[in-house]
Design a protein around this motif. Sequence first.
Motif, mmCIF file in Angstrom:
data_model
loop_
_atom_site.group_PDB
_atom_site.id
_atom_site.type_symbol
_atom_site.label_atom_id
_atom_site.label_comp_id
_atom_site.label_asym_id
_atom_site.label_seq_id
_atom_site.Cartn_x
_atom_site.Cartn_y
_atom_site.Cartn_z
ATOM 1 N N UNK A 198 0.832 -1.202 0.000
ATOM 2 C CA UNK A 198 0.000 0.000 0.000
ATOM 3 C C UNK A 198 0.868 1.254 0.000
ATOM 4 N N UNK A 199 1.945 1.223 0.751
ATOM 5 C CA UNK A 199 2.877 2.350 0.747
ATOM 6 C C UNK A 199 3.454 2.595 -0.641
ATOM 7 N N UNK A 200 3.759 1.516 -1.333
ATOM 8 C CA UNK A 200 4.304 1.638 -2.690
ATOM 9 C C UNK A 200 3.295 2.280 -3.638
ATOM 10 N N UNK A 201 2.027 1.902 -3.507
ATOM 11 C CA UNK A 201 0.992 2.463 -4.386
ATOM 12 C C UNK A 201 0.781 3.951 -4.135
ATOM 13 N N UNK A 202 1.175 4.418 -2.967
ATOM 14 C CA UNK A 202 1.004 5.833 -2.633
ATOM 15 C C UNK A 202 2.259 6.651 -2.908
ATOM 16 N N UNK A 203 3.265 6.016 -3.484
ATOM 17 C CA UNK A 203 4.552 6.690 -3.663
ATOM 18 C C UNK A 203 4.481 7.867 -4.626
ATOM 19 N N UNK A 204 3.515 7.855 -5.548
ATOM 20 C CA UNK A 204 3.451 8.894 -6.571
ATOM 21 C C UNK A 204 2.233 9.799 -6.464
ATOM 22 N N UNK A 205 1.659 9.913 -5.273
ATOM 23 C CA UNK A 205 0.445 10.734 -5.127
ATOM 24 C C UNK A 205 0.763 12.140 -4.630
ATOM 25 N N UNK A 206 2.036 12.463 -4.500
ATOM 26 C CA UNK A 206 2.463 13.802 -4.085
ATOM 27 C C UNK A 206 1.980 14.165 -2.679
ATOM 28 N N UNK A 207 1.822 13.141 -1.832
ATOM 29 C CA UNK A 207 1.565 13.332 -0.411
ATOM 30 C C UNK A 207 2.827 12.939 0.344
ATOM 31 N N UNK B 19 -17.016 -5.365 14.655
ATOM 32 C CA UNK B 19 -15.805 -4.601 14.368
ATOM 33 C C UNK B 19 -14.859 -5.429 13.511
ATOM 34 N N UNK B 20 -14.195 -4.753 12.579
ATOM 35 C CA UNK B 20 -13.144 -5.417 11.811
ATOM 36 C C UNK B 20 -11.978 -4.452 11.659
ATOM 37 N N UNK B 21 -10.787 -5.008 11.607
ATOM 38 C CA UNK B 21 -9.577 -4.196 11.623
ATOM 39 C C UNK B 21 -9.163 -3.708 10.251
ATOM 40 N N UNK B 22 -8.167 -2.824 10.247
ATOM 41 C CA UNK B 22 -7.657 -2.278 9.001
ATOM 42 C C UNK B 22 -7.099 -3.366 8.088
ATOM 43 N N UNK B 23 -6.689 -4.493 8.670
ATOM 44 C CA UNK B 23 -6.104 -5.553 7.854
ATOM 45 C C UNK B 23 -7.131 -6.232 6.951
ATOM 46 N N UNK B 24 -8.420 -5.971 7.195
ATOM 47 C CA UNK B 24 -9.474 -6.587 6.380
ATOM 48 C C UNK B 24 -9.679 -5.880 5.046
ATOM 49 N N UNK B 25 -9.074 -4.717 4.871
ATOM 50 C CA UNK B 25 -9.196 -3.976 3.611
ATOM 51 C C UNK B 25 -7.822 -3.453 3.214
ATOM 52 N N UNK B 26 -7.552 -3.470 1.922
ATOM 53 C CA UNK B 26 -6.259 -2.992 1.449
ATOM 54 C C UNK B 26 -6.455 -2.103 0.222
ATOM 55 N N UNK B 27 -5.561 -1.138 0.082
ATOM 56 C CA UNK B 27 -5.584 -0.224 -1.057
ATOM 57 C C UNK B 27 -5.115 -0.947 -2.317
ATOM 58 N N UNK B 28 -5.904 -0.807 -3.415
ATOM 59 C CA UNK B 28 -5.493 -1.430 -4.669
ATOM 60 C C UNK B 28 -5.223 -0.403 -5.761
ATOM 61 N N UNK B 29 -5.780 0.811 -5.635
ATOM 62 C CA UNK B 29 -5.491 1.842 -6.639
ATOM 63 C C UNK B 29 -5.868 3.210 -6.102
#
Length: 257
Positions: free
Chosen positions: A163-172, A199-209
């Motif tokens: 997920x960190x890699x996918x955010x590498x080019x978002x200028x944040x 309740x469900x944790x952050x690990x149940x969803x991941x960024x894909x785009x």
Amino acid sequence: MSLTPEQQAPAKSSASALLRSGFILDPTCEHHDSAGFYQATCRFDVDRYQPSLFAEAGILLPAQIARAVPQRQAEFLAGRYLAHSILGELHSPDREAPQIGIGERRDPVWPKGVVGSITHCGSEAACVLACTTRVRYLGIDRENWMSQNVYDEVVSSVMDADELTRLANVHFSSTQAATLIFSAKESLFKALYPTVQCYFGFECARLVSVDMDKRNLVLQLREDFARRCQLQRDYVVSFRVLSVGIETLTLGCVSQD
């Protein structure tokens, strides 16, 4: 648009007490007709908060909130004020907006036929509501930008290396990117909780785009979690940058596949 005192009233004109007291500041309400939902926002002054404002505004003060600290009571009142304001738009003008209950886990219990979400961030509150004939699920979240210290503490639980890699080019910056993902997963949780009731944790969803031009991203639920809860896997989350943070919105229209 700015609200008139009549539009601001959760129960007839009684909400004007919140305005006269100086507790509620700069209330607005916008109807996103194409998407089928209303969004209301305001600032609130916790120094002007008094527990008596609940009764003066005709808004219920649940026992568990009455035992909370003043900051929590104030943000709860501001959120309910906004929700009642929108309910006044959804219901005929000669009827009082119905009260909003509170669940065992302090989640809003919306009137039949209504779906919605409330968020608080600092001295600001926002609420989105829609009729279930137009919208199936709805969640909103606001977050101030993470500090570096907070980032160092939570980043490993918020997102993984992919997920960190996918955010590498978002200028944040790294802290802003983490805040975006944190908020997006929070708004997704709020949108889905009424359905899954757990309740469900952050690990149940991941960024894909991420699409910076459209200001949205796609979160994908873990396959086993989606199958167990009978949910679709992919969810579009829109976002907008605020002066000191981020706002995210997860919305699914009835006609949406």
